[in-house]
Design a protein around this motif. Sequence first.
Motif, PDB file in Angstrom:
ATOM      1  N   ASP A 100      -6.682  -5.631   2.780  1.00 23.11           N
ATOM      2  CA  ASP A 100      -7.795  -4.195   3.808  1.00 23.11           C
ATOM      3  C   ASP A 100      -7.785  -3.235   3.145  1.00 23.11           C
ATOM      4  OD1 ASP A 100      -4.820  -4.483   4.157  1.00 23.11           O
ATOM      5  OD2 ASP A 100      -4.927  -3.620   6.499  1.00 23.11           O
ATOM      6  N   ALA A 101      -7.563  -2.066   3.326  1.00 22.83           N
ATOM      7  CA  ALA A 101      -7.805  -1.095   2.614  1.00 22.83           C
ATOM      8  C   ALA A 101      -8.261   0.065   3.589  1.00 22.83           C
ATOM      9  CB  ALA A 101      -7.973  -1.154   1.478  1.00 22.83           C
ATOM     10  N   SER A 102      -7.595   1.000   3.444  1.00 22.98           N
ATOM     11  CA  SER A 102      -7.951   2.820   4.260  1.00 22.98           C
ATOM     12  C   SER A 102      -9.518   2.972   3.700  1.00 22.98           C
ATOM     13  CB  SER A 102      -6.678   4.109   4.130  1.00 22.98           C
ATOM     14  OG  SER A 102      -7.151   4.743   4.463  1.00 22.98           O
TER      15      SER A 102
ATOM     16  N   MET B 231     -14.337  20.197   3.285  1.00 24.76           N
ATOM     17  CA  MET B 231     -13.810  20.205   4.829  1.00 24.76           C
ATOM     18  C   MET B 231     -12.618  20.158   4.596  1.00 24.76           C
ATOM     19  SD  MET B 231     -16.754  17.793   6.563  1.00 24.76           S
ATOM     20  CE  MET B 231     -16.479  16.461   5.082  1.00 24.76           C
ATOM     21  N   LEU B 232     -12.053  19.357   3.898  1.00 23.87           N
ATOM     22  CA  LEU B 232     -10.047  19.461   3.537  1.00 23.87           C
ATOM     23  C   LEU B 232      -9.670  20.989   4.283  1.00 23.87           C
ATOM     24  CD1 LEU B 232      -9.648  16.370   1.751  1.00 23.87           C
ATOM     25  CD2 LEU B 232      -8.595  16.723   4.144  1.00 23.87           C
TER      26      LEU B 232
ATOM     27  N   LEU C  10     -20.893  12.740   7.809  1.00 18.39           N
ATOM     28  CA  LEU C  10     -19.874  12.487   7.025  1.00 18.39           C
ATOM     29  C   LEU C  10     -19.070  13.539   7.641  1.00 18.39           C
ATOM     30  CD1 LEU C  10     -18.660  11.505   4.411  1.00 18.39           C
ATOM     31  CD2 LEU C  10     -19.631  14.144   3.543  1.00 18.39           C
TER      32      LEU C  10
ATOM     33  N   MET D 234     -17.881  18.526  -0.633  1.00 18.35           N
ATOM     34  CA  MET D 234     -17.996  18.317   0.726  1.00 18.35           C
ATOM     35  C   MET D 234     -16.841  18.301   1.642  1.00 18.35           C
ATOM     36  SD  MET D 234     -20.706  17.282   4.314  1.00 18.35           S
ATOM     37  CE  MET D 234     -22.683  17.276   2.952  1.00 18.35           C
ATOM     38  N   LEU D 235     -16.469  16.917   1.216  1.00 20.68           N
ATOM     39  CA  LEU D 235     -15.080  16.368   2.272  1.00 20.68           C
ATOM     40  C   LEU D 235     -14.132  17.546   1.503  1.00 20.68           C
ATOM     41  CD1 LEU D 235     -14.426  13.643   3.560  1.00 20.68           C
ATOM     42  CD2 LEU D 235     -13.215  12.993   1.385  1.00 20.68           C
TER      43      LEU D 235
ATOM     44  N   GLY E  88      -7.500   8.352   7.446  1.00 21.53           N
ATOM     45  CA  GLY E  88      -6.657   7.357   6.475  1.00 21.53           C
ATOM     46  C   GLY E  88      -5.827   7.680   5.385  1.00 21.53           C
ATOM     47  N   LEU E  89      -5.882   8.949   5.871  1.00 21.22           N
ATOM     48  CA  LEU E  89      -4.468   9.576   5.089  1.00 21.22           C
ATOM     49  C   LEU E  89      -3.317   9.423   5.031  1.00 21.22           C
ATOM     50  CD1 LEU E  89      -6.700  12.463   3.025  1.00 21.22           C
ATOM     51  CD2 LEU E  89      -5.467  10.331   1.596  1.00 21.22           C
ATOM     52  N   ILE E  90      -3.213   9.892   6.364  1.00 22.82           N
ATOM     53  CA  ILE E  90      -2.104  10.313   7.548  1.00 22.82           C
ATOM     54  C   ILE E  90      -1.439   9.278   7.810  1.00 22.82           C
ATOM     55  CG2 ILE E  90      -1.083  11.867   9.304  1.00 22.82           C
ATOM     56  CD1 ILE E  90      -3.088  13.688   8.397  1.00 22.82           C
TER      57      ILE E  90
ATOM     58  N   LYS F 235     -15.428  13.085  10.063  1.00 26.36           N
ATOM     59  CA  LYS F 235     -14.427  13.418   8.924  1.00 26.36           C
ATOM     60  C   LYS F 235     -13.259  13.832   9.305  1.00 26.36           C
ATOM     61  CE  LYS F 235     -13.628  18.403  10.682  1.00 26.36           C
ATOM     62  NZ  LYS F 235     -14.335  19.786  10.801  1.00 26.36           N
ATOM     63  N   ARG F 236     -12.639  13.598  10.540  1.00 25.14           N
ATOM     64  CA  ARG F 236     -11.278  13.049  10.858  1.00 25.14           C
ATOM     65  C   ARG F 236     -11.141  11.324  10.575  1.00 25.14           C
ATOM     66  NH1 ARG F 236      -8.266  16.892  12.238  1.00 25.14           N
ATOM     67  NH2 ARG F 236      -9.063  19.054  12.754  1.00 25.14           N
TER      68      ARG F 236
ATOM     69  N   SER G  28      -1.641  -0.761   6.916  1.00 23.61           N
ATOM     70  CA  SER G  28      -2.073  -2.231   6.541  1.00 23.61           C
ATOM     71  C   SER G  28      -1.741  -3.613   7.752  1.00 23.61           C
ATOM     72  CB  SER G  28      -1.531  -3.162   5.514  1.00 23.61           C
ATOM     73  OG  SER G  28      -2.085  -4.289   5.298  1.00 23.61           O
TER      74      SER G  28
ATOM     75  N   PHE H  34      -7.524  22.441   7.128  1.00 18.23           N
ATOM     76  CA  PHE H  34      -5.843  22.185   7.219  1.00 18.23           C
ATOM     77  C   PHE H  34      -5.056  23.245   6.149  1.00 18.23           C
ATOM     78  CE2 PHE H  34      -6.826  18.263   7.834  1.00 18.23           C
ATOM     79  CZ  PHE H  34      -7.134  17.553   8.491  1.00 18.23           C
TER      80      PHE H  34
ATOM     81  N   PHE I 159     -11.603   9.817   7.409  1.00 16.42           N
ATOM     82  CA  PHE I 159     -10.928  10.348   6.335  1.00 16.42           C
ATOM     83  C   PHE I 159      -9.975  11.219   6.399  1.00 16.42           C
ATOM     84  CE2 PHE I 159     -15.691  10.344   4.989  1.00 16.42           C
ATOM     85  CZ  PHE I 159     -15.458   9.877   3.992  1.00 16.42           C
ATOM     86  N   TYR I 160      -9.051  11.785   7.261  1.00 16.34           N
ATOM     87  CA  TYR I 160      -8.151  12.520   7.474  1.00 16.34           C
ATOM     88  C   TYR I 160      -6.751  10.966   7.734  1.00 16.34           C
ATOM     89  CZ  TYR I 160     -10.888  16.579   7.569  1.00 16.34           C
ATOM     90  OH  TYR I 160     -12.328  17.366   7.426  1.00 16.34           O
TER      91      TYR I 160
ATOM     92  N   HIS J 169       0.609  -1.127  -0.008  1.00 11.09           N
ATOM     93  CA  HIS J 169       0.188  -0.019  -0.273  1.00 11.09           C
ATOM     94  C   HIS J 169       0.836   1.814  -0.153  1.00 11.09           C
ATOM     95  CE1 HIS J 169      -3.906  -1.567   1.167  1.00 11.09           C
ATOM     96  NE2 HIS J 169      -3.014  -2.996   1.246  1.00 11.09           N
TER      97      HIS J 169
ATOM     98  N   MET K  63     -14.325  -4.511  -0.466  1.00 11.74           N
ATOM     99  CA  MET K  63     -13.680  -3.519  -0.679  1.00 11.74           C
ATOM    100  C   MET K  63     -11.971  -4.392  -1.166  1.00 11.74           C
ATOM    101  SD  MET K  63     -12.408  -0.776  -1.459  1.00 11.74           S
ATOM    102  CE  MET K  63     -13.628   0.279  -1.637  1.00 11.74           C
TER     103      MET K  63
ATOM    104  N   PHE L 259     -20.204   3.576   6.158  1.00 13.72           N
ATOM    105  CA  PHE L 259     -21.596   4.231   6.304  1.00 13.72           C
ATOM    106  C   PHE L 259     -22.705   3.065   6.163  1.00 13.72           C
ATOM    107  CE2 PHE L 259     -18.450   8.212   5.393  1.00 13.72           C
ATOM    108  CZ  PHE L 259     -19.006   8.607   6.319  1.00 13.72           C
TER     109      PHE L 259
ATOM    110  N   ARG M  21       1.460   6.441   3.719  1.00  9.42           N
ATOM    111  CA  ARG M  21       0.692   7.457   4.369  1.00  9.42           C
ATOM    112  C   ARG M  21       1.534   8.755   4.929  1.00  9.42           C
ATOM    113  NH1 ARG M  21      -3.855   5.124   2.565  1.00  9.42           N
ATOM    114  NH2 ARG M  21      -2.841   4.232   1.649  1.00  9.42           N
ATOM    115  N   LEU M  22       0.525  10.497   4.188  1.00 11.70           N
ATOM    116  CA  LEU M  22       1.660  11.380   4.999  1.00 11.70           C
ATOM    117  C   LEU M  22       1.822  11.969   6.321  1.00 11.70           C
ATOM    118  CD1 LEU M  22      -1.566  12.728   2.096  1.00 11.70           C
ATOM    119  CD2 LEU M  22       1.087  11.923   1.492  1.00 11.70           C
TER     120      LEU M  22
ATOM    121  N   LEU N  34      -1.268  16.982   6.484  1.00 13.12           N
ATOM    122  CA  LEU N  34      -1.593  17.252   5.706  1.00 13.12           C
ATOM    123  C   LEU N  34      -2.008  18.775   4.451  1.00 13.12           C
ATOM    124  CD1 LEU N  34      -5.503  14.942   6.238  1.00 13.12           C
ATOM    125  CD2 LEU N  34      -3.320  15.010   4.318  1.00 13.12           C
TER     126      LEU N  34
ATOM    127  N   TRP O 237      -3.052   5.790   8.646  1.00 14.36           N
ATOM    128  CA  TRP O 237      -3.258   4.044   8.570  1.00 14.36           C
ATOM    129  C   TRP O 237      -2.508   3.399   7.745  1.00 14.36           C
ATOM    130  CZ3 TRP O 237      -3.508   1.067   4.445  1.00 14.36           C
ATOM    131  CH2 TRP O 237      -4.133  -0.372   4.462  1.00 14.36           C
TER     132      TRP O 237
END
Lengths: 97, 445
Positions: B13-15, A51-52, B33, A47-48, B43-45, B37-38, B49, A56, B40-41, A19, B1, B19, A22-23, A26, B47
């Motif tokens: 598995d995946a980030s 929010m981002l 949503l 919407m996402l 998942g980018l920072i 929101k956290r 596997s 950030f 989602f954030y 995978h 997924m 819902f 990750r960062l 952000l 997460w």
Amino acid sequence: MVKLEFHDPSGALEVTQPHAPRLASLEGKRIGIVSNEQWQAYRMLPMLKEMLEQDFPGITVLPIDTFPQGNALIGEEHTAALVKKSGVDAVIVGNAA
Amino acid sequence: MKNAVTGIGLAPDASMVTFPVNMFLPGSDLTSLKQRKREFYDGLIHWKSALAQEAGSTRMLAVEGASYEEALTRANNLLLTNLWGDGLPLWPATQERVDWILRGSALPRTHVLGKFPPRGGVTTVETCAIALAMAGGRPEYLPVLVAAVEACFDPANGFDQLQATSGAPFPAVIVNGPIAKQIRLNSGFGLLGPDPQRPAGASIGRALRLLQQNVGGALPGVGTMAIFGAMRYTNAVFAEDEDGLPPGWQPHATTRHGFAPGTNSVSVVFASGVTNVRRRGAKKETPEEDALNGMWRMADFMRTPNLAALAGWEKGTPGMMMIAPIVARRMAELGWTQKSIRDFLWENSKIPMEQMRRAGAPAWIEIDANPVTRDSIKLDPWPICMKPDNIVLVVAGGGHPTHSYWLQAHSPSVQGRVIRVPETFDRLLANADRDLGCGEDACRV
């Protein structure tokens, strides 16, 4: 006792790539969104993005229509190439159902 | 997924942020949503596997019981609890049974056919033999199963999507060539259902379904979102009645795939439903009226905005029309040909655009990935496929004139594959005669 030995029928899985890392954060990053245009993506993904951008400082979230949209297009190599070429640091893909 | 990521070689598995389905419906409340929101954030920072190392080869399982009966029950329980069953009794795929099934292969057991989408389980000839063993199959069925899997894997099918979609397409495997009779595949009465005298289709189709679920990950509600999922115990595996073809008519495999008559082959259509068409007249129709009325009734059943069939509008098929051999012969005597039947059905199943608009169908055409299909929106009336040859026409079914059968499709393509049999195939057929009776018509009820 009778012992029955038999095959696991699920087939082997091969992990051929990791995978993406990750960062660290952000802030100041460039984020892409790849939409399949299904399942209220037209409402949820903007919407996402909003929010981002609010949460950030310095983040850039590309417009939803930057990349090809739709179930049939988002999995194509052409789309992946466009995402790479765009120089984004991360991508959000949605919506599955 | 998980299927989607393993299918492209990632760990299973995946980030992701999940819902309830209500969120994804028109007019839904999107408050959650914002509240989440956290996730989602993160998942980018943050997460990672948890299953990055999970992979490997197939393994053997074991159960014990005080008797064979008890061990067999425990084996079935184990298969179900691992989500590898279909609710019907299974034969555990013991080494002995799998080796027996593999006698039917012209290929090495380790020969890789591909990765079964969307999960991506590596599918070898042995993997097929394991499924066929579980499904109660026999060695002489294996060549058909292997060819069907190869046809399913053709990239033109988009098989990963067909496996996962809510519309529940299922493979309908048409077999042509002498192998159909040799292995007791049904082409007559009740050919899409169970038949103790012609049991091959049930085992082959069930094995294909087990592969779809166990190797391909099409587990109901998880890996396949098939809302209804009909025909999924055995799919549909049957033979065209080549003996019943009128003079001058060609087997399906010849007209669709160009295989020479007499070639053992499979042809796979992905169907999404089955519809009985009462074709025969009820009063004093002339033969000509009976034929023409029946053709209109078939066309009327086809004239529906089956939007799943858009996937095959250009190169696939809107469906398969099965006509009984006695009907084919009577129609041929009246001058109908395979071409004229297809032409009639195509021309008279066109849908007025006004009806398409009423049903909201143009929106689906507008978003289709294929520009040729999108362009079809200009046509009024709108043809259900690009050309008459898209329609699959098969001569099969019992010797009775009353009904035809329409299998509507979700089939981006129709793929054919030649069936390869081992040099020892005749011996396998002799063994089948020994085990199941002679297999000739004279032996049948």
